[in-house]
Design a protein around this motif. Sequence first.
Motif, PDB file in Angstrom:
ATOM      1  N   SER A 140       0.830  -1.203   0.000  1.00 37.29           N
ATOM      2  CA  SER A 140       0.000   0.000   0.000  1.00 37.29           C
ATOM      3  C   SER A 140       0.862   1.249   0.000  1.00 37.29           C
ATOM      4  N   LYS A 141       2.005   1.202   0.664  1.00 36.33           N
ATOM      5  CA  LYS A 141       2.896   2.359   0.701  1.00 36.33           C
ATOM      6  C   LYS A 141       3.514   2.610  -0.672  1.00 36.33           C
ATOM      7  N   PHE A 142       3.928   1.541  -1.348  1.00 34.57           N
ATOM      8  CA  PHE A 142       4.476   1.711  -2.689  1.00 34.57           C
ATOM      9  C   PHE A 142       3.406   2.218  -3.657  1.00 34.57           C
ATOM     10  N   SER A 143       2.202   1.642  -3.585  1.00 32.10           N
ATOM     11  CA  SER A 143       1.169   1.978  -4.565  1.00 32.10           C
ATOM     12  C   SER A 143       0.623   3.384  -4.379  1.00 32.10           C
ATOM     13  N   THR A 144       0.763   3.940  -3.178  1.00 35.63           N
ATOM     14  CA  THR A 144       0.280   5.303  -2.929  1.00 35.63           C
ATOM     15  C   THR A 144       1.431   6.311  -2.841  1.00 35.63           C
ATOM     16  N   HIS A 145       2.615   5.879  -3.290  1.00 33.45           N
ATOM     17  CA  HIS A 145       3.781   6.767  -3.351  1.00 33.45           C
ATOM     18  C   HIS A 145       4.108   7.380  -1.994  1.00 33.45           C
ATOM     19  N   GLN A 146       4.056   6.544  -0.964  1.00 35.87           N
ATOM     20  CA  GLN A 146       4.419   6.963   0.387  1.00 35.87           C
ATOM     21  C   GLN A 146       5.527   6.047   0.892  1.00 35.87           C
ATOM     22  N   PRO A 147       6.724   6.144   0.324  1.00 37.01           N
ATOM     23  CA  PRO A 147       7.791   5.192   0.640  1.00 37.01           C
ATOM     24  C   PRO A 147       8.157   5.188   2.115  1.00 37.01           C
ATOM     25  N   LEU A 148       8.415   3.998   2.621  1.00 37.87           N
ATOM     26  CA  LEU A 148       8.883   3.843   3.985  1.00 37.87           C
ATOM     27  C   LEU A 148      10.371   4.157   4.054  1.00 37.87           C
ATOM     28  N   GLN A 149      10.835   4.525   5.225  1.00 41.32           N
ATOM     29  CA  GLN A 149      12.257   4.703   5.446  1.00 41.32           C
ATOM     30  C   GLN A 149      12.959   3.349   5.405  1.00 41.32           C
ATOM     31  N   ASP A 150      14.251   3.357   5.077  1.00 36.15           N
ATOM     32  CA  ASP A 150      15.019   2.108   5.043  1.00 36.15           C
ATOM     33  C   ASP A 150      14.910   1.358   6.366  1.00 36.15           C
ATOM     34  N   SER A 151      14.958   2.103   7.457  1.00 39.00           N
ATOM     35  CA  SER A 151      14.902   1.473   8.781  1.00 39.00           C
ATOM     36  C   SER A 151      13.558   0.800   9.016  1.00 39.00           C
ATOM     37  N   GLU A 152      12.482   1.374   8.457  1.00 44.25           N
ATOM     38  CA  GLU A 152      11.155   0.773   8.606  1.00 44.25           C
ATOM     39  C   GLU A 152      11.052  -0.523   7.808  1.00 44.25           C
ATOM     40  N   HIS A 153      11.529  -0.512   6.542  1.00 47.37           N
ATOM     41  CA  HIS A 153      11.572  -1.741   5.766  1.00 47.37           C
ATOM     42  C   HIS A 153      12.356  -2.816   6.507  1.00 47.37           C
ATOM     43  N   GLU A 267      -8.954  10.232  -3.488  1.00 47.70           N
ATOM     44  CA  GLU A 267      -8.057  10.748  -2.454  1.00 47.70           C
ATOM     45  C   GLU A 267      -6.885   9.805  -2.207  1.00 47.70           C
ATOM     46  N   LYS A 268      -7.150   8.485  -2.179  1.00 46.95           N
ATOM     47  CA  LYS A 268      -6.117   7.509  -1.858  1.00 46.95           C
ATOM     48  C   LYS A 268      -5.234   7.153  -3.051  1.00 46.95           C
ATOM     49  N   VAL A 269      -5.821   7.090  -4.241  1.00 50.30           N
ATOM     50  CA  VAL A 269      -5.096   6.594  -5.415  1.00 50.30           C
ATOM     51  C   VAL A 269      -4.546   7.722  -6.275  1.00 50.30           C
ATOM     52  N   GLY A 270      -5.190   8.882  -6.247  1.00 53.94           N
ATOM     53  CA  GLY A 270      -4.730  10.013  -7.031  1.00 53.94           C
ATOM     54  C   GLY A 270      -5.455  10.202  -8.346  1.00 53.94           C
TER      55      GLY A 270
END
Length: 282
Positions: A140-153, A267-270
Motif C-alpha cells: 500500500s505504501k508503494f502503490s500510494t507513493h508513500q515510501p517507507l524509510q530504510d529502517s522501517e523496511h 483521495e487515496k489513489v490520485g
Amino acid sequence: MLVQNETGVLPGSERFYNELSADTIRLFYYIGCCGHYFCERGYRIARTGIDQLILMYIEKGTMTAEYDGQHYTAHAGDVLLIDCTRYHYYDTPDYAEFYWLFFGGLNSFEMCSYLIHGNGAVFRTQNNAKIGVYCRYILSKFSTHQPLQDSEHSSILHTILCDLMPNTQPLVTEQTLSPAHKAVQYIRSHLSEPITLKDIARQIDYSPSHLIRLFQQEFGRTPHEYLIFMRIDHAKHLLKTTSLPIKVISSEVGYRTESGFTNAFTEKVGVSPRQFRELPLG
C-alpha cells in the motif's frame, strides 16, 4: 506500476522497484522489488542465480513450487520462502492472488537457510495473518507513493523472519489469534458491509479505544485506515478485472453511495475510479 505482458498475470496486478543506495544494502534488510499479483492458470516462474530471497503471502487460491528437490503446495494464508540463488520454480494451477517481496541484506540468507532447513519452504504459523498484514501494508505504501524509510523496511522484514522461527509453528486457530488479528479477519470478511469501528470492536469484545491502541501497536495503523486500504485495494482489482459498473463496485466494497466511493478512491489513489479503469497497463 501496473504489470504488462507477463504470462498468466491478470490486469490490476502491480509491481514496484525500490531505489537502493550502497548504505541501504550495507546496513539494512532491504526490499529490492515487490508486487501484488492476480494470476490465472499458466503463470509459472523457473529460475536460478538471482542474489535475493523471495517471500510470498498467498491471499487466495493455490501455488505449487519446487525448491531444493522438494515439491510444495501453498494455500491461502500460507507463506512461501525461497532462496533465489538456488534453482526453483513456482506456478499457479488455477486462479491465485498473492503478495511477493524480493529482499536481502544483513544475515537474511542465513536466516532463510535456517528457517527452510527446519521447516521447508511453506510456513503455516500462528503469525501468518500478521505477516499478511505487513505485506499488504508495504504494498500500500508503494502503490500510494508513500515510501517507507530504510529502517522501517528493515524492521518489518526482520519481524517477519522472526515470526517464522520454529517456536511459532502451531497452526492458526481462532483461539491463538490476537484481538487485532481477529479484527483483521472480521474486516476482510465484511468489506461489502458498512461496518463501523464499534462493529469491529463488538466482535472481539473490546472497547473501540482499546482496539485502536492494540491495532496500532501491532500494525502501525488504525482499524479504520486498514478498512479503507482493503476496500480501495479490492476496488482496484474489480475495476481492472471486471466490467461491473462503478456504482456496483462501490456497493461491493462497502460504500453507500457512488460519490462517497469516488471521493475516497480519488483521495487515496490520485485518480478517479473511471480514470484508473482506463489507465493502460505498463
